[in-house]
Design a protein around this motif. Structure first.
Motif, PDB file in Angstrom:
ATOM      1  N   UNK A 148       0.838  -1.189   0.000  1.00 42.31           N
ATOM      2  CA  UNK A 148       0.000   0.000   0.000  1.00 42.31           C
ATOM      3  C   UNK A 148       0.876   1.243   0.000  1.00 42.31           C
ATOM      4  N   UNK A 149       0.594   2.157  -0.912  1.00 37.09           N
ATOM      5  CA  UNK A 149       1.391   3.380  -1.028  1.00 37.09           C
ATOM      6  C   UNK A 149       0.934   4.428  -0.026  1.00 37.09           C
ATOM      7  N   UNK A 150       1.890   4.942   0.756  1.00 34.96           N
ATOM      8  CA  UNK A 150       1.611   6.098   1.577  1.00 34.96           C
ATOM      9  C   UNK A 150       1.318   7.279   0.644  1.00 34.96           C
ATOM     10  N   UNK A 151       0.429   8.141   1.005  1.00 29.73           N
ATOM     11  CA  UNK A 151       0.015   9.244   0.132  1.00 29.73           C
ATOM     12  C   UNK A 151       1.227  10.014  -0.389  1.00 29.73           C
ATOM     13  N   UNK A 152       1.281  10.208  -1.709  1.00 30.88           N
ATOM     14  CA  UNK A 152       2.401  10.921  -2.315  1.00 30.88           C
ATOM     15  C   UNK A 152       1.884  11.784  -3.463  1.00 30.88           C
ATOM     16  N   UNK A 153       1.924  13.085  -3.294  1.00 29.57           N
ATOM     17  CA  UNK A 153       1.379  13.962  -4.325  1.00 29.57           C
ATOM     18  C   UNK A 153       2.305  15.129  -4.661  1.00 29.57           C
ATOM     19  N   UNK A 154       3.598  14.966  -4.362  1.00 25.90           N
ATOM     20  CA  UNK A 154       4.545  16.046  -4.581  1.00 25.90           C
ATOM     21  C   UNK A 154       5.242  15.918  -5.940  1.00 25.90           C
ATOM     22  N   UNK A 155       4.485  15.557  -6.978  1.00 25.64           N
ATOM     23  CA  UNK A 155       5.055  15.298  -8.289  1.00 25.64           C
ATOM     24  C   UNK A 155       5.800  16.506  -8.851  1.00 25.64           C
ATOM     25  N   UNK A 156       5.343  17.727  -8.570  1.00 28.98           N
ATOM     26  CA  UNK A 156       5.948  18.919  -9.160  1.00 28.98           C
ATOM     27  C   UNK A 156       6.865  19.660  -8.182  1.00 28.98           C
ATOM     28  N   UNK A 157       7.167  19.055  -7.056  1.00 31.51           N
ATOM     29  CA  UNK A 157       7.993  19.738  -6.057  1.00 31.51           C
ATOM     30  C   UNK A 157       9.429  19.883  -6.548  1.00 31.51           C
ATOM     31  N   UNK A 158       9.969  21.079  -6.450  1.00 32.78           N
ATOM     32  CA  UNK A 158      11.357  21.289  -6.848  1.00 32.78           C
ATOM     33  C   UNK A 158      11.923  22.515  -6.146  1.00 32.78           C
ATOM     34  N   UNK A 159      13.217  22.533  -6.043  1.00 30.42           N
ATOM     35  CA  UNK A 159      13.987  23.664  -5.514  1.00 30.42           C
ATOM     36  C   UNK A 159      15.277  23.696  -6.325  1.00 30.42           C
ATOM     37  N   UNK A 160      15.289  24.520  -7.364  1.00 34.61           N
ATOM     38  CA  UNK A 160      16.401  24.468  -8.297  1.00 34.61           C
ATOM     39  C   UNK A 160      16.447  23.104  -8.974  1.00 34.61           C
ATOM     40  N   UNK A 161      17.610  22.462  -8.930  1.00 35.80           N
ATOM     41  CA  UNK A 161      17.747  21.126  -9.515  1.00 35.80           C
ATOM     42  C   UNK A 161      17.510  20.018  -8.502  1.00 35.80           C
ATOM     43  N   UNK A 162      16.914  20.356  -7.365  1.00 33.67           N
ATOM     44  CA  UNK A 162      16.627  19.383  -6.316  1.00 33.67           C
ATOM     45  C   UNK A 162      15.118  19.239  -6.125  1.00 33.67           C
ATOM     46  N   UNK A 163      14.704  18.112  -5.585  1.00 38.11           N
ATOM     47  CA  UNK A 163      13.280  17.838  -5.360  1.00 38.11           C
ATOM     48  C   UNK A 163      12.815  18.431  -4.034  1.00 38.11           C
ATOM     49  N   UNK A 164      13.129  19.690  -3.822  1.00 34.91           N
ATOM     50  CA  UNK A 164      12.802  20.344  -2.564  1.00 34.91           C
ATOM     51  C   UNK A 164      14.064  20.726  -1.819  1.00 34.91           C
ATOM     52  N   UNK A 165      13.941  21.641  -0.861  1.00 41.15           N
ATOM     53  CA  UNK A 165      15.131  22.028  -0.103  1.00 41.15           C
ATOM     54  C   UNK A 165      15.583  20.896   0.816  1.00 41.15           C
ATOM     55  N   UNK A 166      16.725  21.068   1.442  1.00 44.28           N
ATOM     56  CA  UNK A 166      17.309  19.977   2.226  1.00 44.28           C
ATOM     57  C   UNK A 166      16.408  19.547   3.382  1.00 44.28           C
ATOM     58  N   UNK A 167      15.770  20.508   4.034  1.00 43.14           N
ATOM     59  CA  UNK A 167      14.912  20.176   5.170  1.00 43.14           C
ATOM     60  C   UNK A 167      13.716  19.336   4.726  1.00 43.14           C
ATOM     61  N   UNK A 168      13.094  19.712   3.626  1.00 47.10           N
ATOM     62  CA  UNK A 168      11.940  18.968   3.109  1.00 47.10           C
ATOM     63  C   UNK A 168      12.343  17.549   2.754  1.00 47.10           C
ATOM     64  N   UNK A 169      13.451  17.418   2.060  1.00 39.69           N
ATOM     65  CA  UNK A 169      13.882  16.089   1.617  1.00 39.69           C
ATOM     66  C   UNK A 169      14.371  15.242   2.792  1.00 39.69           C
ATOM     67  N   UNK A 170      15.012  15.871   3.774  1.00 40.75           N
ATOM     68  CA  UNK A 170      15.455  15.146   4.961  1.00 40.75           C
ATOM     69  C   UNK A 170      14.252  14.595   5.722  1.00 40.75           C
ATOM     70  N   UNK A 171      13.238  15.420   5.903  1.00 44.93           N
ATOM     71  CA  UNK A 171      12.044  14.972   6.623  1.00 44.93           C
ATOM     72  C   UNK A 171      11.310  13.863   5.875  1.00 44.93           C
TER      73      UNK A 171
END
Length: 291
Positions: free
Chosen positions: A39-62
């Motif tokens: 079962x997939x945990x809810x995931x809807x951040x398909x367009x999330x980005x921060x420059x060439x990263x998929x979000x800032x470090x805090x977002x991705x770390x969490x």
């Protein structure tokens, strides 16, 4: 030993590197895991980005360390960015973790901290296009079943047993000198890469030699080195082919070596559990996992 996964378990998707750009590839990979009863945990951040990263470090770390525990963390895609997350203290949890390429940094750091369950294998965005044998192999590892041997080109050297370490050559090399590399003593190392010119492969293998990594190994395997022999505007008489570099930088190690293993940036990326005991047969060209 990591507990086998079972039907009804949840998996959590982590975009720890570059942004997700192909929604259809993401959904195709999710569908494969769902067909296995997960079962997939809810995931809807398909367009999330921060420059060439998929979000800032805090977002991705969490996202890498969710507050809830999930038996399986599956990385969305590679690119670049996961090593940035290692600057903070990692609250690792037990369970499975699947990825490769840039995620080598996370997988090796977790192994270096004493946690099993890391799998060098398809990303969520590549899983849907994997051949059936590769999907079945990943499923078998997760659900605690045996998997068949994989084969490459034998270079001789006999047979060795050791702890399995697998990763992208570029990412692994850039972890040298940090606390995030596991011990290579008496290990079987499998490396792969993509888009690196022969001279850069030479430089990285030389770095591994100078750091004493290669001389600690009990066995060595080369996976897929996709688009690494395609230098443009180079005088072909004044360069080396990739195979020549591999042999020049490793022929004095006197250990079993196998090349052309189906691992890496290729369609047919055989999953391998990091830290597991394995046998590399340099005479037959086989890599076997031990239970």
């Amino acid at each position: 030993m990591t507990e086998p996964i079972k039907k009804g378990d949840y998996f959590h998707i982590v975009a720890a590197s570059s942004p997700i750009t192909k929604k259809e590839d993401l959904h195709s990979g999710i569908k494969v895991l769902q067909e296995w009863g997960l079962i997939c945990n809810h995931f809807d951040e398909i367009d999330r980005s921060w420059g060439y990263l998929a979000g800032n470090d805090e977002v991705r770390f969490n996202e890498l360390h969710p507050s809830n525990h999930y038996p399986l963390l599956a990385f969305a895609r590679g690119g670049w960015g996961s090593a940035r997350l290692l600057e903070k203290q990692q609250p690792w949890k037990e369970g499975w973790m699947i990825g490769f390429s840039d995620l080598t940094s996370i997988l090796l750091a977790r192994l270096a901290s004493g946690f099993q369950g890391g799998i060098h294998g398809p990303l969520i965005t590549t899983l849907g296009s994997e051949p059936d044998w590769s999907k079945d192999r990943l499923k078998s590892i997760l659900f605690g079943n045996c998997v068949p041997d994989i084969y490459g080109e034998p270079w001789g050297g006999g047979i060795s047993k050791g702890r399995l370490i697998v990763g992208n050559l570029t990412v692994l090399t850039h972890l040298i000198g940090t606390e995030h590399l596991p011990s290579f003593k008496k290990s079987i190392l499998i490396i792969e890469d993509i888009g690196e010119a022969p001279y850069r492969i030479d430089r990285m293998l030389t770095h591994l030699r100078l750091a004493g990594v290669l001389h600690q190994l009990s066995g060595l395997g080369f996976g897929s080195f996709t688009s690494c022999d395609d230098e443009k505007d180079v005088d072909k008489s004044k360069t080396f082919k990739l195979l020549e570099i591999f042999k020049d930088r490793t022929q004095d190690l006197k250990i079993p070596i196998v090349s052309s293993l189906p691992i890496g940036h290729c369609c047919g990326n055989a999953s391998l559990p990091l830290g597991s005991q394995a046998i590399l047969n340099g005479d037959k060209g086989s890599l076997s996992l031990l239970k």
